[in-house]
Write an enzyme that holds these catalytic residues in place. Structure first.
Site, PDB file in Angstrom:
ATOM      1  N   LYS A 239       0.671  -1.201   0.093  1.00  0.00           N
ATOM      2  CA  LYS A 239      -0.112   0.006   0.018  1.00  0.00           C
ATOM      3  C   LYS A 239       0.835   1.275  -0.063  1.00  0.00           C
ATOM      4  CE  LYS A 239      -3.371  -0.642  -0.665  1.00  0.00           C
ATOM      5  NZ  LYS A 239      -3.690  -1.229  -2.169  1.00  0.00           N
TER       6      LYS A 239
ATOM      7  N   GLY B 219       2.366   2.173  -2.667  1.00  0.00           N
ATOM      8  CA  GLY B 219       2.399   2.763  -3.969  1.00  0.00           C
ATOM      9  C   GLY B 219       3.232   1.981  -5.082  1.00  0.00           C
TER      10      GLY B 219
ATOM     11  N   ARG C 127       4.860   5.353   2.834  1.00  0.00           N
ATOM     12  CA  ARG C 127       3.763   6.408   2.908  1.00  0.00           C
ATOM     13  C   ARG C 127       3.807   6.705   4.632  1.00  0.00           C
ATOM     14  NH1 ARG C 127      -1.588   4.713   0.320  1.00  0.00           N
ATOM     15  NH2 ARG C 127      -2.155   6.290   0.547  1.00  0.00           N
TER      16      ARG C 127
ATOM     17  N   SER D 299      -4.800   2.420   4.618  1.00  0.00           N
ATOM     18  CA  SER D 299      -4.881   1.796   3.344  1.00  0.00           C
ATOM     19  C   SER D 299      -4.831   0.700   3.315  1.00  0.00           C
ATOM     20  CB  SER D 299      -3.937   2.543   2.475  1.00  0.00           C
ATOM     21  OG  SER D 299      -3.840   1.911   1.150  1.00  0.00           O
TER      22      SER D 299
ATOM     23  N   TYR E  50      -2.308  10.519 -10.932  1.00  0.00           N
ATOM     24  CA  TYR E  50      -1.655  10.839 -12.219  1.00  0.00           C
ATOM     25  C   TYR E  50      -1.896   9.487 -12.965  1.00  0.00           C
ATOM     26  CZ  TYR E  50       0.696  15.260 -11.494  1.00  0.00           C
ATOM     27  OH  TYR E  50       1.117  16.660 -11.216  1.00  0.00           O
TER      28      TYR E  50
ATOM     29  N   GLY F 154      -6.169   3.516  -4.918  1.00  0.00           N
ATOM     30  CA  GLY F 154      -6.771   4.897  -4.753  1.00  0.00           C
ATOM     31  C   GLY F 154      -8.304   4.852  -4.304  1.00  0.00           C
TER      32      GLY F 154
ATOM     33  N   HIS G  27     -10.747   6.125   1.804  1.00  0.00           N
ATOM     34  CA  HIS G  27     -10.560   5.524   2.961  1.00  0.00           C
ATOM     35  C   HIS G  27     -11.681   5.611   3.923  1.00  0.00           C
ATOM     36  CE1 HIS G  27      -5.678   5.431   2.630  1.00  0.00           C
ATOM     37  NE2 HIS G  27      -6.523   4.836   1.669  1.00  0.00           N
TER      38      HIS G  27
HETATM   39  P1  A3P Z   1      -5.126   3.981  -1.764  1.00  0.00           P
HETATM   40  O1  A3P Z   1      -5.523   3.001  -2.217  1.00  0.00           O
HETATM   41  O2  A3P Z   1      -4.796   3.943  -0.103  1.00  0.00           O
HETATM   42  O3  A3P Z   1      -5.102   5.454  -2.111  1.00  0.00           O
HETATM   43  P2  A3P Z   1       0.118  -0.597  -3.695  1.00  0.00           P
HETATM   44  O4  A3P Z   1       0.367  -0.618  -5.063  1.00  0.00           O
HETATM   45  O5  A3P Z   1       1.278  -0.723  -3.201  1.00  0.00           O
HETATM   46  O6  A3P Z   1      -1.025  -1.369  -3.308  1.00  0.00           O
HETATM   47  O7  A3P Z   1      -0.394   0.913  -3.345  1.00  0.00           O
HETATM   48  C1  A3P Z   1      -1.717   1.486  -3.500  1.00  0.00           C
HETATM   49  C2  A3P Z   1      -1.676   2.810  -3.532  1.00  0.00           C
HETATM   50  O8  A3P Z   1      -0.917   3.439  -4.526  1.00  0.00           O
HETATM   51  C3  A3P Z   1      -3.035   3.519  -3.279  1.00  0.00           C
HETATM   52  O9  A3P Z   1      -3.368   3.835  -2.071  1.00  0.00           O
HETATM   53  C4  A3P Z   1      -2.704   5.137  -3.867  1.00  0.00           C
HETATM   54  O10 A3P Z   1      -2.694   5.987  -3.032  1.00  0.00           O
HETATM   55  C5  A3P Z   1      -1.257   4.895  -4.437  1.00  0.00           C
HETATM   56  N1  A3P Z   1      -0.810   5.460  -5.637  1.00  0.00           N
HETATM   57  C6  A3P Z   1       0.210   6.142  -6.013  1.00  0.00           C
HETATM   58  N2  A3P Z   1       0.247   6.650  -7.259  1.00  0.00           N
HETATM   59  C7  A3P Z   1      -1.046   6.161  -7.809  1.00  0.00           C
HETATM   60  C8  A3P Z   1      -1.527   6.525  -9.143  1.00  0.00           C
HETATM   61  N3  A3P Z   1      -1.011   7.252 -10.026  1.00  0.00           N
HETATM   62  N4  A3P Z   1      -2.622   5.918  -9.513  1.00  0.00           N
HETATM   63  C9  A3P Z   1      -3.287   5.241  -8.186  1.00  0.00           C
HETATM   64  N5  A3P Z   1      -2.744   5.040  -7.068  1.00  0.00           N
HETATM   65  C10 A3P Z   1      -1.611   5.460  -6.726  1.00  0.00           C
END
Ligand code: A3P
Length: 345
Positions: free
Chosen positions: A99, A101, A182, A190, A292, A309, A312
């Protein structure tokens, strides 16, 4: 006597000259015959009109899709050879944090022409059954790439799994390790949100975050709760440091990757010794998505899946405050070890 000597000299010179000319003629004849004796390349091992020129890297992004299809349909060795493609072990791994990113980081790095991503999480080093399958199994999970390209995989469970550092070290002790983090409390929420969504999908009920994060008996932070433990970054990193020097890690700011990804990606390019190739053109903000998205070229762009994304749930501010206070000393240690400081509360 005076007359005889120049005559002798002339004779000697004549002999030497003849010898030199003979040797020269012999060499010319030899080279000619060598040329004629060059083995004729057997037809089946002759490469098609020799493709020394590299496959244009941008094109490869699309070729990869085709090659994956070929592979699924059991592409022949010749087909892969024809494209000069090989399956390589990763030279860099995004080891976590869940989580943080990790998917966004992998996809964004894949914009770089010298990077090739393993699309799936392989879970080779954290899953005993997979690990027992051996390194060739792992290599076969890797995408096809050109020899000079860098293969990158991501499996966020690596960061928190006990056995992983030693196993990765045994594969490649100089591998580059990427950790995206994060703010720990946000990351824990998250993490909870992802599990909650899974439960809801199965029509199951689940505890509130507050109940899981705080021990009802002591009213202290519940360190047995996995989402809390995962956010104690320094504890996990310390285990890794028993195997790898800190220089082999690069810490990515996952919060900045959300709001302003380019500078974070440029730092990673530097860490991977890659020329800076990802530009603002490759990243555009999608207001509907609130994130983005990626632009490969004029026709091909994509956003991450909707599971990245999530919204929460509201968390009791006193619980958030308690968690932030709890993480604070661990965060300080994390900054100290990594040399990267964040504005986490
Ligand atoms: P949230 O769902 O809490 O917002 P991971 O890929 O490690 O599971 O991380 C998920 C997180 O990547 C998401 O957490 C989101 O906030 C973040 N993230 C960063 N850049 C992003 C992007 N460009 N598009 C979507 N999510 C992104």
């Amino acid at each position: 006597m005076l007359f005889k000597q120049p005559a002798l000299l002339r004779q000697k010179l004549f002999v030497l000259g003849s010898l030199a000319l003979g040797s020269l003629l012999y060499l010319v004849a030899r080279v000619g015959s060598l040329e004629r004796l060059q083995p004729i390349c057997p037809v089946d091992s002759r490469a098609a009109p020799h493709t020394h020129e590299q496959i244009p890297l941008r094109t490869l992004q699309y070729k990869r899709g085709l090659l994956h299809e070929l592979r699924r349909g059991n592409a022949t060795k010749e087909q892969n050879l024809l494209h000069h493609l090989v399956q390589q072990l990763p030279r860099a791994i995004i080891i976590g944090v869940r989580k943080g990113g990790t998917r966004a980081l992998l996809e964004m790095l894949n914009l770089h022409p010298a990077v090739v991503k393993a699309s799936q999480e392989i879970h080779f080093f954290d899953n005993d059954k997979n690990y027992a399958r051996g390194i060739d199994w792992y290599r076969e999970k890797m995408p096809y790439s050109l020899p000079h390209q860098i293969t990158i995989e991501k499996s966020p469970a690596y960061f928190i799994t006990e056995e992983v550092p030693e196993r990765i070290f045994k594969m490649n002790s100089s591998i580059k390790l990427l950790v995206i983090v994060r703010e720990p409390t946000t990351r824990a929420i998250s993490d909870y949100t992802q599990v909650l969504e899974g439960k809801e999908r199965k029509n199951k009920t689940y505890h509130k975050f507050e109940k899981l994060a705080i021990d009802a008996g002591t009213c202290e932070v519940n360190t047995k709760y996995k989402a809390v433990r995962t956010s104690i970054y320094t504890k996990h990193l310390e285990r890794w440091l028993k195997y790898f020097p800190v220089e082999q890690f690069h810490i990515v700011d996952g919060d900045r990757l959300i709001t302003n990804p380019l500078p974070e990606l440029q730092l990673v390019e530097k860490f991977l010794n890659l020329p800076s190739r990802i530009s603002q053109y490759n990243l555009y903000f999608n207001a509907t998505r609130g994130f983005y998205c990626l632009r490969f070229n004029i026709v091909f762009n994509k956003c991450l899946a909707g599971s990245k994304g999530r919204t929460h749930p509201e968390v009791d501010p006193s619980v958030v405050a308690k968690l932030r206070k709890f993480f604070h000393p661990f965060n300080q240690k994390f900054y100290q070890i990594t040399g990267r400081t964040f504005n986490w509360p």
